[in-house]
Design a protein around this motif. Structure first.
Motif, PDB file in Angstrom:
ATOM      1  N   GLY A  99       8.207   5.621   7.378  1.00  0.00           N
ATOM      2  CA  GLY A  99       8.005   4.334   6.718  1.00  0.00           C
ATOM      3  C   GLY A  99       6.637   4.240   6.078  1.00  0.00           C
ATOM      4  O   GLY A  99       6.065   5.262   5.673  1.00  0.00           O
ATOM      5  N   TRP A 100       6.111   3.034   5.975  1.00  0.00           N
ATOM      6  CA  TRP A 100       4.789   2.853   5.375  1.00  0.00           C
ATOM      7  C   TRP A 100       4.099   1.627   5.985  1.00  0.00           C
ATOM      8  O   TRP A 100       4.742   0.709   6.475  1.00  0.00           O
ATOM      9  CB  TRP A 100       4.883   2.699   3.862  1.00  0.00           C
ATOM     10  CG  TRP A 100       5.508   1.411   3.390  1.00  0.00           C
ATOM     11  CD1 TRP A 100       6.836   1.159   3.183  1.00  0.00           C
ATOM     12  CD2 TRP A 100       4.821   0.188   3.068  1.00  0.00           C
ATOM     13  NE1 TRP A 100       7.025  -0.128   2.761  1.00  0.00           N
ATOM     14  CE2 TRP A 100       5.813  -0.751   2.684  1.00  0.00           C
ATOM     15  CE3 TRP A 100       3.481  -0.190   3.079  1.00  0.00           C
ATOM     16  CZ2 TRP A 100       5.490  -2.045   2.297  1.00  0.00           C
ATOM     17  CZ3 TRP A 100       3.156  -1.491   2.711  1.00  0.00           C
ATOM     18  CH2 TRP A 100       4.156  -2.396   2.312  1.00  0.00           C
TER      19      TRP A 100
ATOM     20  N   LEU B 110      15.181  13.308  -1.183  1.00  0.00           N
ATOM     21  CA  LEU B 110      14.623  11.961  -1.045  1.00  0.00           C
ATOM     22  C   LEU B 110      14.804  11.392   0.363  1.00  0.00           C
ATOM     23  O   LEU B 110      14.767  10.172   0.553  1.00  0.00           O
ATOM     24  CB  LEU B 110      15.236  11.010  -2.082  1.00  0.00           C
ATOM     25  CG  LEU B 110      15.054  11.412  -3.551  1.00  0.00           C
ATOM     26  CD1 LEU B 110      15.674  10.372  -4.467  1.00  0.00           C
ATOM     27  CD2 LEU B 110      13.580  11.598  -3.879  1.00  0.00           C
ATOM     28  N   ASN B 111      15.018  12.264   1.328  1.00  0.00           N
ATOM     29  CA  ASN B 111      15.065  11.832   2.719  1.00  0.00           C
ATOM     30  C   ASN B 111      13.646  11.810   3.279  1.00  0.00           C
ATOM     31  O   ASN B 111      12.855  12.715   2.997  1.00  0.00           O
ATOM     32  CB  ASN B 111      15.931  12.771   3.555  1.00  0.00           C
ATOM     33  CG  ASN B 111      17.369  12.800   3.080  1.00  0.00           C
ATOM     34  OD1 ASN B 111      17.974  11.752   2.846  1.00  0.00           O
ATOM     35  ND2 ASN B 111      17.925  13.994   2.931  1.00  0.00           N
ATOM     36  N   PRO B 112      13.299  10.802   4.075  1.00  0.00           N
ATOM     37  CA  PRO B 112      11.933  10.744   4.617  1.00  0.00           C
ATOM     38  C   PRO B 112      11.652  11.901   5.566  1.00  0.00           C
ATOM     39  O   PRO B 112      12.522  12.307   6.345  1.00  0.00           O
ATOM     40  CB  PRO B 112      11.903   9.405   5.357  1.00  0.00           C
ATOM     41  CG  PRO B 112      13.334   9.103   5.672  1.00  0.00           C
ATOM     42  CD  PRO B 112      14.123   9.665   4.526  1.00  0.00           C
TER      43      PRO B 112
ATOM     44  N   GLU C 258      -5.911   1.374   3.138  1.00  0.00           N
ATOM     45  CA  GLU C 258      -5.234   2.487   2.477  1.00  0.00           C
ATOM     46  C   GLU C 258      -3.788   2.587   2.941  1.00  0.00           C
ATOM     47  O   GLU C 258      -3.484   2.414   4.115  1.00  0.00           O
ATOM     48  CB  GLU C 258      -5.961   3.799   2.766  1.00  0.00           C
ATOM     49  CG  GLU C 258      -5.351   5.006   2.083  1.00  0.00           C
ATOM     50  CD  GLU C 258      -6.094   6.275   2.388  1.00  0.00           C
ATOM     51  OE1 GLU C 258      -5.565   7.361   2.081  1.00  0.00           O
ATOM     52  OE2 GLU C 258      -7.213   6.183   2.940  1.00  0.00           O
ATOM     53  N   LYS C 259      -2.896   2.870   2.015  1.00  0.00           N
ATOM     54  CA  LYS C 259      -1.468   2.947   2.339  1.00  0.00           C
ATOM     55  C   LYS C 259      -1.138   4.272   3.010  1.00  0.00           C
ATOM     56  O   LYS C 259      -1.486   5.337   2.525  1.00  0.00           O
ATOM     57  CB  LYS C 259      -0.624   2.786   1.069  1.00  0.00           C
ATOM     58  CG  LYS C 259       0.875   2.695   1.343  1.00  0.00           C
ATOM     59  CD  LYS C 259       1.651   2.422   0.055  1.00  0.00           C
ATOM     60  CE  LYS C 259       3.127   2.252   0.318  1.00  0.00           C
ATOM     61  NZ  LYS C 259       3.886   1.963  -0.934  1.00  0.00           N
ATOM     62  N   ARG C 260      -0.459   4.197   4.141  1.00  0.00           N
ATOM     63  CA  ARG C 260       0.054   5.368   4.851  1.00  0.00           C
ATOM     64  C   ARG C 260       1.560   5.391   4.639  1.00  0.00           C
ATOM     65  O   ARG C 260       2.246   4.422   4.974  1.00  0.00           O
ATOM     66  CB  ARG C 260      -0.237   5.292   6.341  1.00  0.00           C
ATOM     67  CG  ARG C 260      -1.650   4.894   6.722  1.00  0.00           C
ATOM     68  CD  ARG C 260      -2.679   5.877   6.281  1.00  0.00           C
ATOM     69  NE  ARG C 260      -3.858   5.847   7.134  1.00  0.00           N
ATOM     70  CZ  ARG C 260      -5.034   6.326   6.777  1.00  0.00           C
ATOM     71  NH1 ARG C 260      -5.194   6.864   5.570  1.00  0.00           N
ATOM     72  NH2 ARG C 260      -6.066   6.268   7.609  1.00  0.00           N
ATOM     73  N   GLN C 261       2.077   6.460   4.112  1.00  0.00           N
ATOM     74  CA  GLN C 261       3.512   6.526   3.841  1.00  0.00           C
ATOM     75  C   GLN C 261       4.041   7.918   4.144  1.00  0.00           C
ATOM     76  O   GLN C 261       3.412   8.922   3.819  1.00  0.00           O
ATOM     77  CB  GLN C 261       3.801   6.167   2.383  1.00  0.00           C
ATOM     78  CG  GLN C 261       5.280   6.137   2.042  1.00  0.00           C
ATOM     79  CD  GLN C 261       5.532   5.501   0.684  1.00  0.00           C
ATOM     80  OE1 GLN C 261       4.606   5.184  -0.060  1.00  0.00           O
ATOM     81  NE2 GLN C 261       6.797   5.299   0.359  1.00  0.00           N
ATOM     82  N   SER C 262       5.210   7.977   4.774  1.00  0.00           N
ATOM     83  CA  SER C 262       5.824   9.272   5.059  1.00  0.00           C
ATOM     84  C   SER C 262       6.327   9.886   3.756  1.00  0.00           C
ATOM     85  O   SER C 262       6.772   9.178   2.846  1.00  0.00           O
ATOM     86  CB  SER C 262       6.980   9.110   6.053  1.00  0.00           C
ATOM     87  OG  SER C 262       7.889   8.111   5.619  1.00  0.00           O
TER      88      SER C 262
END
Length: 219
Positions: A64-65, A83-85, A73-77
């Protein structure tokens, strides 16, 4: 929390885990956590996040994020080619921390925000538990669940930092390969031909890069 502390925490937990461990806390529930998701929307972007904690191949992971507390700061997988995380790996210690707090908290049931309130927070929590009678799902409100939010963000931040540390050796290795390739190219150039007119070393080129004289071997 510094990255150095997180690295020690990350390595230490993986050494201690060594696979699935028993719940280290005193509390014992009659149910086990299977999945936990928290989605929060708000007019203020800095109050929004979307995080999923679940078991994949019987191992705890998250994706997620969210926004880092300290610098925003944005943390995102990341995502794979389909397009699968790509989830962050969790430790069992972190998973049990989350399970125990969710077991102890008494959160209200989720209700849709009022359409007449423009800046109302929409905070939805889904929890799936495994019990002796099968799985049960709870749909709860995350409004004002500050203690839970602090724990969730801490675990997510630790998992994110640990994932970045795992990628570093690969990146360094790739850099070393490129450097080695560059050096080999230079070595080949040094063994090339010397121009009879100006003495310039020209590697494998047909014409001298300095004066344009043709390589005598090609005459």
């Amino acid at each position: 929390m510094t990255s150095g502390f997180l690295y020690r925490h990350f390595v230490g937990n993986r050494i201690m885990d060594g696979g699935r461990t028993e719940n280290p806390d005193v509390y014992r529930a009659d149910k086990e956590l299977v999945e936990f998701s928290w989605y929060q929307n708000h007019m203020n972007y800095y109050s929004c996040f979307s995080l999923n904690f679940y078991l994949e191949n019987d191992m705890p992971v998250a994706d997620g994020w969210f926004l880092n507390y300290e610098d925003g700061e944005k943390r995102q997988s990341e995502e794979d080619a389909f397009l699968n995380p790509i989830p962050w790996q969790l430790t069992w210690v972190q998973w049990f921390e989350l399970q125990n707090m969710l077991s102890e908290l008494k959160l209200p049931e989720y209700q849709e925000p009022s359409p007449h309130v423009m800046d109302e927070t929409d905070s939805k929590i889904y929890v799936v538990w495994r019990t002796k009678d099968g799985n049960i799902t709870e749909k709860l409100s995350g409004n004002n669940a500050n203690e839970l939010k602090d724990l969730v963000f801490r675990i997510a931040e630790e998992a994110y930092v640990a994932s970045q540390l795992e990628e570093q050796p690969y990146e360094v290795n790739e850099t070393a390969k490129l450097t080695g390739f560059y050096c080999n190219q230079n070595a080949e150039s040094e063994n090339g031909w010397n121009c009879p007119s100006c003495g310039m070393n020209n590697g494998n080129s047909v014409f001298c890069v300095e004066c344009g004289t043709k390589n005598p071997v090609n005459d």
